[in-house]
Motif scaffolding. Structure first.
Motif, PDB file in Angstrom:
ATOM      1  N   PHE A  17       6.673  -1.555  -2.599  1.00  0.00           N
ATOM      2  CA  PHE A  17       5.910  -0.420  -3.113  1.00  0.00           C
ATOM      3  C   PHE A  17       4.725  -0.961  -3.904  1.00  0.00           C
ATOM      4  O   PHE A  17       4.907  -1.723  -4.855  1.00  0.00           O
ATOM      5  N   THR A  24      10.466  -2.366   4.381  1.00  0.00           N
ATOM      6  CA  THR A  24       9.592  -1.223   4.645  1.00  0.00           C
ATOM      7  C   THR A  24       8.556  -1.173   3.543  1.00  0.00           C
ATOM      8  O   THR A  24       8.852  -1.473   2.387  1.00  0.00           O
ATOM      9  N   VAL A  39       5.579   0.858   1.339  1.00  0.00           N
ATOM     10  CA  VAL A  39       5.118   2.178   0.901  1.00  0.00           C
ATOM     11  C   VAL A  39       3.851   1.987   0.082  1.00  0.00           C
ATOM     12  O   VAL A  39       3.855   1.273  -0.933  1.00  0.00           O
ATOM     13  N   LEU A  62       5.912  11.401  -4.306  1.00  0.00           N
ATOM     14  CA  LEU A  62       6.160  10.209  -3.509  1.00  0.00           C
ATOM     15  C   LEU A  62       7.394   9.465  -4.015  1.00  0.00           C
ATOM     16  O   LEU A  62       8.233   9.013  -3.222  1.00  0.00           O
ATOM     17  N   ILE A 104      10.736   8.598  -1.857  1.00  0.00           N
ATOM     18  CA  ILE A 104      11.216   7.224  -1.647  1.00  0.00           C
ATOM     19  C   ILE A 104      12.685   7.116  -2.029  1.00  0.00           C
ATOM     20  O   ILE A 104      13.507   6.566  -1.279  1.00  0.00           O
TER      21      ILE A 104
END
Length: 646
Positions: free
Chosen positions: A317, A341, A343, A352, A356
């Motif tokens: 992130f 992954t 973000v 957001l 998440i």
């Protein structure tokens, strides 16, 4: 078998077996074979070949790449020889009761078979390693020029480097000598390379062997010794390099291809970090880990260190597109077996954050995202409120709402008796951590998360639950070499331009550690936390920034004040001369780890009052009220000394 090399080795082995058996008879009977002895020898050959060759095949002697013959391969030849020879003897014992046969013949046969078969394979390796110059002339017309390499240190690392140079003809180095501090090693040889003498005579040894480059292959931890080695290398006026640190080598092996130029962190002399692997693995292995600021220096290094513990998923992130892309590509292409992954977004975006946590259900959160550049944040304090404080608050509340097990906050030494907005904002996040870890967290929780809790059906009797299972802990340390807020990249650019190097004050000092060490100690602290602690990383001795500038100039082969000027420009907004890791009276205690201390038992703020102060900060940030922000920060952090002139 279509491989012609297989049949070549197979036929050579058959001839060697025949030769070994012939020599056994010849030595036993002390004559050339003839008459009855020769007929017995010839009659046994079909049996011996029919047993030994299939046994060699079954033992995998024809599946190896003999150019890379190792001790394991020789041991395998020995086992195959012993087994096949024993089988020959057993067949003769049961078929002919061993009548008329000499026992010593079969013992000699076994010895000669092993020696010839193993020697054949070792010879292949030897010839392959030594054929380089002739081979290159016929295949490429020339051989790349080899640089004459002098190594410092006659230890394990040098042993591995020399093996790699011996085994890989493509490397453009030729070891011509070794120097070491141990006088007893002088005159000895390591893989055929002589130990020339003591390191103190480095310049003379380099001239004697006509060295073109120097490699510090000794694993040096002591900063004084590393500075001594660097000084001696500089006196030779030859290029010199060093092997990576222990932290950089974790997960990889020592290799000459990983050698690099000396950097300032080599001169810090940081000791190897002892990690409690089982404890760290216990809270990371197979778990979903969320790292905010994953593209930064600490966040990206955390990703690399966490990979060693086989997490189930790493959620990257970050608000910076370029940094996030870089760390995502690194993990995707170099560590394909770990699920990740990415973000892209801001920590203060509640929708957001909620999405998440709802989608990925992280078990562990490492919160490294923050604005850290002191002068910039001092002039834009609303960003410190929005990013450092509000973003952290939203993440902590999300961690509680979605049942995160551990939340590790990365703080700063600038939170100690802060003189700038950045430090004060980080101290507020430490207070938030303490409040959310205590029983009164429900008094601090913001209205948006109360609505989320209500939608999740967790607001029994109209109240936020008074307890939760999330362990909050903070980690406080100083500057990280090479990070975005570090002075090191600036100094390097100034030196490359020819100077001057700008230092704020002759006496300004800071604590420094490498990103690898910081990440390892953060992981270790996460394993030790029971909830509410602030872990203090032992940073060693503070470093004068002016001394750092001089060392960096010398590492480029130039002299400070002569080749590169140093100019003092005065302290910047919010800066102080000396950084601290603890405030007097905070009451730190040692832990079971030699490099980590802990600050326990902080009295949490009045939660309702803290919540009101945070709401006031948000309103002042929206209106860009710099003075109001600093006054409210002062009310939350009494030891903060604001600078209202900025």
């Amino acid at each position: 078998m279509k491989n012609p090399k297989f049949w070549l080795i197979f036929v050579v082995d058959a001839l060697l077996i025949i030769l070994a058996h012939y020599l056994a008879y010849a030595i036993r009977f002390e004559t050339f074979l003839q008459g009855e002895v020769f007929r017995q020898f010839a009659g046994l050959l079909p049996l011996i070949l029919g047993i030994k060759l299939p046994c060699f095949y079954l033992f995998g002697l024809y599946r190896g790449m003999w150019r890379y013959t190792s001790i394991n391969d020789v041991v395998n030849v020995l086992l195959a020889t012993l087994f096949s020879s024993a089988l020959v003897v057993l067949v003769l014992l049961f078929s002919q009761r061993f009548l008329g046969f000499s026992r010593s013949v079969f013992l000699l046969d076994m010895v000669f078979t092993f020696g010839s078969i193993a020697g054949h394979r070792v010879l292949i390796r030897f010839l392959y390693l030594r054929r380089g110059s002739v081979y290159d002339v016929f295949t490429t017309g020339f051989r790349p020029e080899e640089r004459r390499l002098l190594l410092i240190g006659a230890g394990d690392a040098t042993d591995r480097i020399l093996k790699e140079l011996r085994d890989n003809n493509l490397l453009r180095y030729m070891a011509v000598g070794i120097v070491d501090d141990d006088p007893e090693k002088t005159g000895m040889r390591l893989h055929g390379v002589p130990v020339l003498g003591l390191i103190d005579d480095l310049q003379a040894h380099a001239q004697r062997v006509k060295a073109q480059e120097i490699l510090i292959s000794a694993m040096v931890i002591d900063k004084d010794r590393m500075r001594r080695l660097v000084t001696l290398c500089q006196q030779t006026r030859l290029p010199f390099k060093v092997l990576p640190t222990i932290g950089e080598l974790l997960g990889g092996g020592i290799s000459i291809r990983s050698m690099r130029d000396i950097s300032y962190k080599d001169l810090l002399g940081r000791e190897e970090v002892r990690l409690e692997q089982e404890k760290i693995g216990g809270y990371l292995t197979g778990k979903t880990v969320l790292i905010t600021g994953a593209g930064g220096s600490i966040g990206s290094e955390l990703c690399r260190q966490i990979l060693r513990f086989a997490p189930g998923l790493i959620v990257l992130f970050d608000a910076g597109e370029e940094n996030l892309y870089r760390v995502q590509m690194e993990l995707r292409h170099e560590h394909e077996n770990i699920a990740t992954t990415a973000v892209l977004g801001k920590v203060q975006d509640m929708r957001l954050i909620n999405a998440i946590f709802k989608r990925h259900q992280p078990t562990v959160v490492f919160h490294t995202a923050a604005y850290k550049h002191v002068p910039l944040v001092e002039r834009n304090p609303w960003q410190a409120v929005d990013n450092n404080i509000v973003g952290t608050q939203l993440l902590m509340e999300a961690a509680i709402v979605y049942g995160v097990e551990r939340f590790v906050l990365v703080s700063s030494d600038k939170a100690v008796r802060p003189t700038n907005v950045m430090g004060a904002s980080k101290r507020v996040t430490e207070l938030l951590m303490s409040a959310y870890n205590s029983h009164c967290w429900d008094g601090c929780v913001s209205s948006p998360w109360q609505r989320v809790l209500q939608n999740k059906g967790q607001r029994g009797a109209g109240k936020v639950p008074a307890s939760h299972g999330t362990r909050f802990m903070g980690v406080r340390f100083g500057n990280v070499l090479g990070s975005s807020g570090s002075v090191l990249p600036l100094f390097k650019r100034q030196i490359e331009r020819g100077g001057p190097v700008t230092v704020t004050h002759p006496e300004v000092t800071r604590y420094f550690m490498s990103a690898e060490e910081a990440a390892q100690l953060i992981l270790q602290s996460g394993a030790m936390g029971e909830g509410g602690e602030i872990f203090i990383l032992k940073m060693g001795e503070p470093v004068k920034i002016a001394d750092m500038a001089r060392e960096l100039i010398r590492l480029t082969g130039r002299e400070p004040d002569n080749d590169i000027a140093i100019r003092y420009i005065g302290l910047r907004a919010g800066e102080k001369l000396y950084e601290e890791l603890i405030t007097a009276g905070e009451g730190i205690v040692p832990t079971g780890h030699e490099k980590i201390m802990v600050l326990r038992g902080q009295q949490p703020h009045d939660c309702q009052q803290l919540r009101d102060q945070l709401e006031a900060l948000q309103e002042q940030a929206k209106s860009l009220d710099s003075r109001g922000i600093k006054e409210t920060l002062k009310s939350i952090v009494p030891e903060y000394v604001p600078d209202y002139s900025v």
